[in-house]
Every structure is written in C-alpha cells, then in structure tokens.
Design a protein around this motif. Structure first.
Motif, PDB file in Angstrom:
ATOM      1  N   ALA A 243       0.829  -1.208   0.000  1.00 16.61           N
ATOM      2  CA  ALA A 243       0.000   0.000   0.000  1.00 16.61           C
ATOM      3  C   ALA A 243       0.864   1.260   0.000  1.00 16.61           C
ATOM      4  CB  ALA A 243      -0.941  -0.007   1.202  1.00 16.61           C
ATOM      5  N   ALA A 244       1.972   1.242   0.734  1.00 15.97           N
ATOM      6  CA  ALA A 244       2.845   2.417   0.792  1.00 15.97           C
ATOM      7  C   ALA A 244       3.491   2.684  -0.568  1.00 15.97           C
ATOM      8  CB  ALA A 244       3.918   2.225   1.870  1.00 15.97           C
ATOM      9  N   ILE A 245       3.964   1.640  -1.229  1.00 14.59           N
ATOM     10  CA  ILE A 245       4.598   1.815  -2.541  1.00 14.59           C
ATOM     11  C   ILE A 245       3.567   2.224  -3.581  1.00 14.59           C
ATOM     12  CG2 ILE A 245       5.788   0.579  -4.407  1.00 14.59           C
ATOM     13  CD1 ILE A 245       7.236  -1.021  -2.258  1.00 14.59           C
ATOM     14  N   GLU A 246       2.356   1.672  -3.490  1.00 18.06           N
ATOM     15  CA  GLU A 246       1.290   2.056  -4.424  1.00 18.06           C
ATOM     16  C   GLU A 246       1.012   3.549  -4.338  1.00 18.06           C
ATOM     17  OE1 GLU A 246      -3.079   2.910  -5.111  1.00 18.06           O
ATOM     18  OE2 GLU A 246      -2.141   2.598  -3.146  1.00 18.06           O
ATOM     19  N   ARG A 247       0.977   4.097  -3.117  1.00 23.39           N
ATOM     20  CA  ARG A 247       0.738   5.526  -2.958  1.00 23.39           C
ATOM     21  C   ARG A 247       1.955   6.335  -3.383  1.00 23.39           C
ATOM     22  NH1 ARG A 247      -1.467   3.539   1.905  1.00 23.39           N
ATOM     23  NH2 ARG A 247       0.444   4.116   3.024  1.00 23.39           N
ATOM     24  N   ARG A 248       3.138   5.896  -2.993  1.00 22.77           N
ATOM     25  CA  ARG A 248       4.368   6.638  -3.301  1.00 22.77           C
ATOM     26  C   ARG A 248       4.592   6.784  -4.794  1.00 22.77           C
ATOM     27  NH1 ARG A 248       9.635   3.333  -2.352  1.00 22.77           N
ATOM     28  NH2 ARG A 248       9.007   2.652  -4.446  1.00 22.77           N
ATOM     29  N   ASP A 249       4.350   5.711  -5.542  1.00 21.45           N
ATOM     30  CA  ASP A 249       4.655   5.698  -6.973  1.00 21.45           C
ATOM     31  C   ASP A 249       3.443   6.003  -7.856  1.00 21.45           C
ATOM     32  OD1 ASP A 249       7.180   5.022  -6.173  1.00 21.45           O
ATOM     33  OD2 ASP A 249       7.032   2.905  -6.735  1.00 21.45           O
ATOM     34  N   SER A 250       2.304   6.337  -7.249  1.00 21.98           N
ATOM     35  CA  SER A 250       1.073   6.606  -8.020  1.00 21.98           C
ATOM     36  C   SER A 250       0.804   5.465  -9.007  1.00 21.98           C
ATOM     37  CB  SER A 250       1.187   7.938  -8.763  1.00 21.98           C
ATOM     38  OG  SER A 250       1.369   9.010  -7.863  1.00 21.98           O
ATOM     39  N   VAL A 251       0.778   4.262  -8.477  1.00 24.57           N
ATOM     40  CA  VAL A 251       0.594   3.061  -9.294  1.00 24.57           C
ATOM     41  C   VAL A 251      -0.800   3.067  -9.928  1.00 24.57           C
ATOM     42  CG1 VAL A 251       0.371   0.537  -9.175  1.00 24.57           C
ATOM     43  CG2 VAL A 251       2.234   1.702  -7.968  1.00 24.57           C
ATOM     44  N   ASP A 252      -0.872   2.675 -11.199  1.00 24.46           N
ATOM     45  CA  ASP A 252      -2.149   2.593 -11.908  1.00 24.46           C
ATOM     46  C   ASP A 252      -2.770   1.200 -11.824  1.00 24.46           C
ATOM     47  OD1 ASP A 252      -2.187   5.315 -13.180  1.00 24.46           O
ATOM     48  OD2 ASP A 252      -0.318   4.560 -14.051  1.00 24.46           O
ATOM     49  N   LEU A 253      -1.925   0.172 -11.730  1.00 28.65           N
ATOM     50  CA  LEU A 253      -2.422  -1.204 -11.742  1.00 28.65           C
ATOM     51  C   LEU A 253      -1.566  -2.061 -10.830  1.00 28.65           C
ATOM     52  CD1 LEU A 253      -4.313  -3.390 -12.981  1.00 28.65           C
ATOM     53  CD2 LEU A 253      -2.562  -3.723 -14.747  1.00 28.65           C
ATOM     54  N   LEU A 254      -2.212  -2.718  -9.862  1.00 27.82           N
ATOM     55  CA  LEU A 254      -1.530  -3.670  -8.994  1.00 27.82           C
ATOM     56  C   LEU A 254      -1.878  -5.074  -9.451  1.00 27.82           C
ATOM     57  CD1 LEU A 254       0.036  -4.522  -6.432  1.00 27.82           C
ATOM     58  CD2 LEU A 254      -2.118  -4.285  -5.156  1.00 27.82           C
ATOM     59  N   VAL A 255      -0.859  -5.888  -9.693  1.00 32.38           N
ATOM     60  CA  VAL A 255      -1.049  -7.270 -10.132  1.00 32.38           C
ATOM     61  C   VAL A 255      -0.764  -8.183  -8.942  1.00 32.38           C
ATOM     62  CG1 VAL A 255      -0.369  -9.048 -11.781  1.00 32.38           C
ATOM     63  CG2 VAL A 255      -0.329  -6.635 -12.467  1.00 32.38           C
ATOM     64  N   MET A 256      -1.748  -9.012  -8.596  1.00 32.64           N
ATOM     65  CA  MET A 256      -1.609  -9.919  -7.462  1.00 32.64           C
ATOM     66  C   MET A 256      -2.079 -11.313  -7.836  1.00 32.64           C
ATOM     67  SD  MET A 256      -2.793  -7.872  -4.031  1.00 32.64           S
ATOM     68  CE  MET A 256      -2.117  -9.237  -3.063  1.00 32.64           C
ATOM     69  N   GLY A 257      -1.595 -12.286  -7.113  1.00 30.86           N
ATOM     70  CA  GLY A 257      -2.040 -13.655  -7.302  1.00 30.86           C
ATOM     71  C   GLY A 257      -3.112 -14.015  -6.290  1.00 30.86           C
ATOM     72  N   ALA A 258      -3.987 -14.929  -6.676  1.00 33.10           N
ATOM     73  CA  ALA A 258      -5.017 -15.436  -5.780  1.00 33.10           C
ATOM     74  C   ALA A 258      -4.822 -16.938  -5.645  1.00 33.10           C
ATOM     75  CB  ALA A 258      -6.415 -15.128  -6.314  1.00 33.10           C
ATOM     76  N   VAL A 259      -4.519 -17.375  -4.453  1.00 35.16           N
ATOM     77  CA  VAL A 259      -4.303 -18.792  -4.198  1.00 35.16           C
ATOM     78  C   VAL A 259      -5.553 -19.356  -3.562  1.00 35.16           C
ATOM     79  CG1 VAL A 259      -2.880 -20.497  -3.027  1.00 35.16           C
ATOM     80  CG2 VAL A 259      -1.849 -18.380  -3.874  1.00 35.16           C
ATOM     81  N   SER A 260      -6.200 -20.272  -4.246  1.00 29.58           N
ATOM     82  CA  SER A 260      -7.405 -20.890  -3.709  1.00 29.58           C
ATOM     83  C   SER A 260      -7.026 -22.145  -2.941  1.00 29.58           C
ATOM     84  CB  SER A 260      -8.375 -21.249  -4.843  1.00 29.58           C
ATOM     85  OG  SER A 260      -8.883 -20.082  -5.432  1.00 29.58           O
TER      86      SER A 260
END
Length: 323
Positions: A243-260
């Motif tokens: 969350a801190a890096i997303e705000r610092r770098d004004s990220v447009d898209l966060l890519v994450m994995g979902a493990v079921s």
C-alpha cells in the motif's frame, strides 16, 4: 510463455441503466488500445416491473427485461469507435456463478468488472460477488477503480519468491509475465515488490535474509526483462509495504495472485490478499496459478428464456450481435 495480445475481453455491466459505467469505459479504452474484441455481459435475477406484458406471465416478464437490458447495452456502445461488440443478457443466479458460467463459454483473456467505494471518504471495498470471482473465475480479473486509462500505466507486481504465503512457484512467473503483457501493449513500466517477513533475529542474519530475498526478486525480474532497479524488497507486512509503494509511486495497476485453498470443498483466498486489496486505491489485476480448475458450482443454470426479434447493435464501424 507466449506474450500474445488479448483477443477477447468480457465486461460486466452490472446495471445497464446506470449513468456511469466505469468498467465499460475502461474496457473500451483497453479495446481501442489493443484491438481486443468486447463481449458485454449483464446478468440479473429479479427483473424490474414492466408494463408491456401481463404480470402473471413469468416467462414474458423475464423476456421483456432481457430485451430492455440488451437494448440499453447496445445503446451504450452504438456510437463508439469499436468494432464488433457482442451484448449478452442472462437471467441467472447467483451473480458470480452466472459470470463464471459465461467465462467458461466465452473463454476471454480477461474479465473486466467495476469495484466500488463505500462513501466519499471510505476505502475501496470489494463486494461479495467480487470475492467469489477472485476465488472461482478461471481467467484474470481486472477490477476497475478508475475509468480513465493512463497513457503509460505504472504497473506494480506483488511477488513472493520464497512462497511464504503458500503461493505455488509458478504463480510468480505468471504474474510477472501477465504484467509484462500489459506493459508491452500499453507502453507501461513494470516494477516488482516483495514484502519480506523477517523473524526477530540478530541484525546480520536479518540483513542476510533481506539480501537473499532481493536477489531472488531480481532473478525473477531478469527472466522477464524487468530491470534490477525496478525490483524492491522491504521488511514488513504485505498490506503495509504494498500500500505504501502504491501511494508513493502513483501506481495505476496492482497485479496480485489469488491462491485458492479448499475448506470443506469451498475455495478461499488467503487473508494477505484480502488485507492488501482493501488498502490500495488503484486498479487490480488478480490472477490464478497455472492449472487452476473451477470448483463445482452450487447451482445449475436456469432454463433459458427465449427472446424473439432481438435487435443487434450497429455502431459506426460494424454490426454487433446480441447474445
């Protein structure tokens, strides 16, 4: 892995009559930039009241609702610069299973749906349907939080090279690969982040753990053409660091994995992903591990309602089709 461009985007139009359509707006921008074909989907369970059919005719009420919703969806894209657009309206439930059924039929490269903010000052919160899509949808899901498409999007990939949160090894490879596909299609920059959990050990040991993690992330990036300078490792919890890096770098898209993981035959995702997703404000691209299999759906699709004389949508460039 083949970095082929997207061919088909399935777009969820939750309410065709709403004045704002963030998912459709973003999907149209994605389509115009990539040439991908759009398929619009609206699924509903309870039709709105209608005046043109007898109220005791259940099938006619549903058919009338399907026609009205499809006509509205056709109107939303009629004056666009898109090519062929397919509009599908289904009477089906629950919503997430109706969407998954259509994903299995359409086989899109990407599902695009909106995420909503609860109140002007509240954080982004995914609805129950969204969480179920994260658990069950076999294709990547793009959760739209801003309808605008950045000219050169900043893409952040959350990776876990040591698989501390039960992520399979192949998932990180797929995350970075898919992020690079987006980056190459849109001219965006891709960076990697890993929030490293460090036990309460002596400082030299902590530094050694951080250095090993940094090297592992850089090696992962190097395999996909991501510069070492764009790979960041910090000690802390994922929800805080990402969350801190997303705000610092004004990220447009966060890519994450979902493990079921299965609990009593029902797939769930880890609490880490849930905590991160609710703390960032950018768009989210959630991706399953390779070989993911759709769990058994709890309901069967209802019997289809025949809608006769459905009109297709025709925009400036091509005739589209109503499903």
């Amino acid at each position: 892995m083949n970095k082929r461009p997207w061919k088909t985007l399935l777009v969820i139009v939750a309410d065709p009559f709403a004045s704002e359509q963030p998912a459709l707006t973003k999907a149209m921008a994605l389509s115009l930039r990539t040439g991908a074909r759009l398929v619009l989907l609206n699924t509903f369970m309870i039709p709105q009241p209608v005046n043109d059919v007898p109220m005791d005719s259940r099938q006619q009420i549903i058919a009338s609702a399907i026609r009205g919703r499809r006509e509205r969806m056709e109107a939303l894209v009629a004056n666009s610069r898109l090519g062929a657009v397919k509009c599908i309206v289904t009477w089906d439930y629950p919503t997430h299973e109706a969407i998954v059924r259509q994903v299995l039929k359409t086989k899109p490269d990407l599902l695009v749906t909106a995420s909503h903010r609860h109140g002007r000052l509240a954080r982004w919160v995914l609805a129950n349907t969204d969480w179920e899509l994260i658990r069950q949808c076999p294709c990547p899901v793009w959760f739209v939080r801003s309808p605008e498409m950045a000219r050169e999007p900043r893409i952040l990939v959350a990776v876990d090279p040591f698989h501390a949160h039960d992520k399979p090894a192949a998932l990180d490879e797929r995350l970075v690969h898919e992020a690079r596909v987006v980056g190459e299609q849109f001219g965006g920059d891709v960076s990697l982040v890993h929030a490293c959990h460090i036990p309460d050990l002596a400082r030299p040991v902590r530094l050694l753990v951080l250095e090993r993690a940094k090297q592992a992330v850089q090696d992962l990036g190097a395999r996909h053409g991501v510069d070492a300078e764009a790979c960041e490792v910090k000690a802390g919890t994922p929800e805080e660091i990402i969350a801190a890096i997303e705000r610092r770098d004004s990220v447009d898209l966060l890519v994450m994995g979902a493990v079921s993981r299965s609990i009593e035959a029902h797939p769930v995702i880890g609490n880490t992903a849930e905590r991160v997703i609710d703390r960032v404000a950018c768009d989210l691209l959630v991706i399953k591990p390779p070989g993911f299999k759709v769990p058994a759906l709890t309901t069967a699709a209802p019997r289809p309602v025949i809608v006769r004389n459905g009109a297709g949508v025709r925009n400036k460039r091509a005739a589209a089709h109503a499903g």
